[in-house]
Scaffold this motif. Structure first.
Motif, short mmCIF file in Angstrom:
data_model
loop_
_atom_site.label_atom_id
_atom_site.label_comp_id
_atom_site.label_asym_id
_atom_site.label_seq_id
_atom_site.Cartn_x
_atom_site.Cartn_y
_atom_site.Cartn_z
N GLY A 288 102.95 71.76 56.00
CA GLY A 288 103.57 70.49 56.30
C GLY A 288 102.81 68.98 56.10
O GLY A 288 103.39 67.98 56.47
N LEU A 289 101.58 69.31 55.58
CA LEU A 289 100.79 68.18 55.37
C LEU A 289 100.75 67.63 54.10
O LEU A 289 100.48 68.68 53.16
N SER A 290 100.59 66.41 53.83
CA SER A 290 100.46 66.26 52.60
C SER A 290 99.54 64.86 52.45
O SER A 290 99.35 63.90 53.21
N ALA A 291 98.74 64.80 51.24
CA ALA A 291 97.97 63.68 50.83
C ALA A 291 99.03 62.81 49.91
O ALA A 291 99.49 63.30 49.10
N VAL A 292 98.89 61.48 50.43
CA VAL A 292 99.81 60.50 49.69
C VAL A 292 99.18 59.14 49.48
O VAL A 292 98.16 58.77 50.14
N PHE A 293 99.65 58.63 48.40
CA PHE A 293 99.17 57.28 47.83
C PHE A 293 100.05 56.49 47.37
O PHE A 293 101.23 56.82 46.75
N THR A 294 100.23 55.04 47.22
CA THR A 294 101.03 54.24 46.59
C THR A 294 100.31 52.92 46.19
O THR A 294 99.33 52.48 46.92
N LEU A 295 100.39 52.54 45.02
CA LEU A 295 99.80 51.28 44.43
C LEU A 295 101.17 50.64 43.54
O LEU A 295 101.81 50.97 42.69
N GLU A 296 101.32 49.32 44.22
CA GLU A 296 102.45 48.70 43.71
C GLU A 296 102.08 47.06 43.51
O GLU A 296 101.55 46.48 44.46
N SER A 297 102.54 46.54 42.22
CA SER A 297 102.31 45.18 41.82
C SER A 297 103.45 44.50 41.45
O SER A 297 104.42 45.02 40.94
N GLY A 298 103.43 43.28 42.14
CA GLY A 298 104.47 42.11 41.70
C GLY A 298 103.89 41.80 40.28
O GLY A 298 103.08 41.61 39.66
N VAL A 299 105.33 41.45 39.50
CA VAL A 299 105.25 41.04 38.02
C VAL A 299 105.99 39.73 38.07
O VAL A 299 107.01 39.93 38.17
N GLN B 6 102.04 37.56 43.94
CA GLN B 6 101.34 37.50 44.97
C GLN B 6 99.92 36.93 44.65
O GLN B 6 98.80 37.56 44.76
N GLY B 7 99.98 35.84 44.02
CA GLY B 7 98.76 35.07 43.84
C GLY B 7 97.91 35.73 42.84
O GLY B 7 96.68 35.34 42.74
N GLY B 8 98.39 36.57 41.88
CA GLY B 8 97.51 37.12 40.80
C GLY B 8 96.73 38.31 41.15
O GLY B 8 95.78 39.08 40.62
N THR B 9 97.13 38.82 42.67
CA THR B 9 96.78 40.28 43.24
C THR B 9 97.10 41.30 42.36
O THR B 9 98.11 41.49 42.23
N ALA B 10 96.18 42.32 41.83
CA ALA B 10 96.48 43.29 40.89
C ALA B 10 97.77 44.17 41.52
O ALA B 10 98.67 44.59 40.91
N SER C 249 94.41 37.53 46.35
CA SER C 249 93.23 37.31 45.87
C SER C 249 92.76 36.02 45.50
O SER C 249 91.59 35.73 45.37
N ASN C 250 93.83 34.95 45.38
CA ASN C 250 93.50 33.65 45.24
C ASN C 250 93.25 32.73 46.58
O ASN C 250 93.38 31.58 46.50
N ALA C 251 93.32 33.45 47.79
CA ALA C 251 93.03 32.85 48.87
C ALA C 251 91.91 31.94 48.94
O ALA C 251 90.92 32.33 48.50
#
Length: 396
Positions: free
Chosen positions: A78-89, A98-102, A230-232
């Motif tokens: 019942g255990l899983s390794a998970v990931f998410t990478l999400e970018s605004g366009v 998001q200010g040019g944040t990848a 990233s442009n902060a």
């Protein structure tokens, strides 16, 4: 001899390790619209004279354009390794949101258990998003995508939190709970830029309820919760805040804390859904006001009517009141009305129309007359502003 070879091969196959099943998927939303702003900020000779504006926009729609990758590996039990990478366009320039944040929307990895919940590490949403935001008109599936004035309480997650550990509980007969802990990452100061959030939600049949508390230190520092892209840049030079709260978050000695207490609930009557939300926002220890605190109270009611499976209409009213921090400075009031009509061309594609109107009164954080500030649009030149949008949205 042949039978012996087959038997040995079969035994060898059984001895090989059982590799866990992994999945990786690509997903996203493309949301583009033609907008008309009746009175957008326009500085001429150092003065905000305002002006009408036509533009195409792909970040301020009901969904906000984005693409992402998410994956999971079954580790067994019942255990899983998970990931998410999400970018605004930004469709109109091809740049990142998001200010040019990848991967400015989300970027995390963690472990998820069906029995014990999930622990996630990276750039993530706070508990307001997880337990409150989806019942407000900005994030509701039938909403306009626009936040409360200035997104004062982060109910549409314009701000994400970096360097964050999140826990999300399993669903316990309709009850869920969780929270985040954000490490400041500043050498020599464990608490600077740090913070935490906690929330719980309950859903039973047509009723849903959520409650949240969060507290962050130095919220406008570069990299902190309200200045995390990233442009902060430092509070002394940033221009990302509207005048309703800019004097609390900028300058040499901005607020040293940002606190939010919020609650929301919704009820589904079949073709009709109604919801309400309340939040209290507090900026603490503001240097330019001799350590005083500024507070805002926000209240919203919204509703949606499903005309038929392909058409719905929705409406929301929002009231924001800021309390004076010094004399009449910060004594400001905002009324906002938003409406949306949506038509589904298919399960993944729809067209829509949204209208938002806002009126402000009183004195804003800078000591000047309050001006309208529709989220993702910014200050008007006077106390009234309307935004019209005709858009198309496609999910994949």
């Amino acid at each position: 001899m042949r039978k012996k070879s087959v038997a040995i091969a079969a035994l060898g196959a059984l001895a090989l390790p059982a590799y866990a099943q992994s999945t990786v998927s690509l997903y996203g939303v493309i949301d583009e619209g033609l907008q008309f702003n009746t009175n957008n900020k326009n500085n001429v000779g150092g003065h905000n004279v305002g002006g009408r504006q036509w533009n195409l926009d792909s970040l301020a729609g009901p969904s906000g354009s984005r693409w992402g990758m998410k994956g999971a590996e079954d580790l067994g039990g019942g255990l899983s390794a998970v990931f998410t990478l999400e970018s605004g366009v930004n469709l109109n320039s091809g740049s990142f949101g998001q200010g040019g944040t990848a991967f400015g929307r989300q970027a995390f990895v963690g472990l998820s258990s069906r029995q014990f919940g999930s622990v996630l590490l990276g750039r993530q949403y706070d508990s307001i998003n997880d337990y409150i935001g989806y019942m407000t008109f900005g994030l509701a599936g039938y909403g306009s995508g626009l936040a409360h004035p200035g997104d004062i309480d982060n109910t549409t997650h314009e701000s994400r939190v970096n360097n964050t550990v999140k826990y999300v509980s399993p669903n316990l007969r309709g009850l869920t709970f969780g929270g985040t802990v954000t490490t400041g990452g500043v050498a020599g100061s464990v608490s600077q830029n740090s913070g935490f959030s906690a929330g719980l939600g309950y859903k039973q049949g047509p009723a849903t309820f959520g409650l949240v508390y969060e507290l962050f230190k130095n919220p406008s520092n570069a990299g902190a919760v309200l200045n995390s892209n990233s442009n902060a840049v430092a509070p002394t030079s940033t221009t990302i805040y509207g005048s309703l709260n800019s004097a609390y978050l900028t300058g040499a000695n901005p607020a040293t804390s940002w606190q939010v207490i919020a609650a929301a609930g919704s009820y589904n009557f079949g073709a009709v859904t109604v919801a309400g939300a309340w939040s209290n926002v507090r900026y603490g220890n503001i240097g330019r006001f001799n350590g005083a605190s500024a507070t805002f109270n926000d209240a919203e009611v919204n509703g949606m009517y499903q005309v038929n499976p392909a058409v719905f209409v929705s409406l929301a009213y929002n009231y924001l009141k800021g309390n004076a921090v010094s004399r009449d400075i910060g004594d400001q009031t905002y009324h906002q009305i938003s409406a949306m009509a949506d038509y589904l061309l298919s399960k993944r594609t729809d067209v829509y129309v949204t209208v938002t109107y806002q009126i402000a009164s009183g004195t804003n954080s800078t000591g000047a007359p309050a001006v309208a500030d529709i989220s993702l649009v910014g200050d008007s030149s006077n106390n009234r502003q309307a935004l019209f949008r005709v858009g198309m949205r496609h999910r994949f």
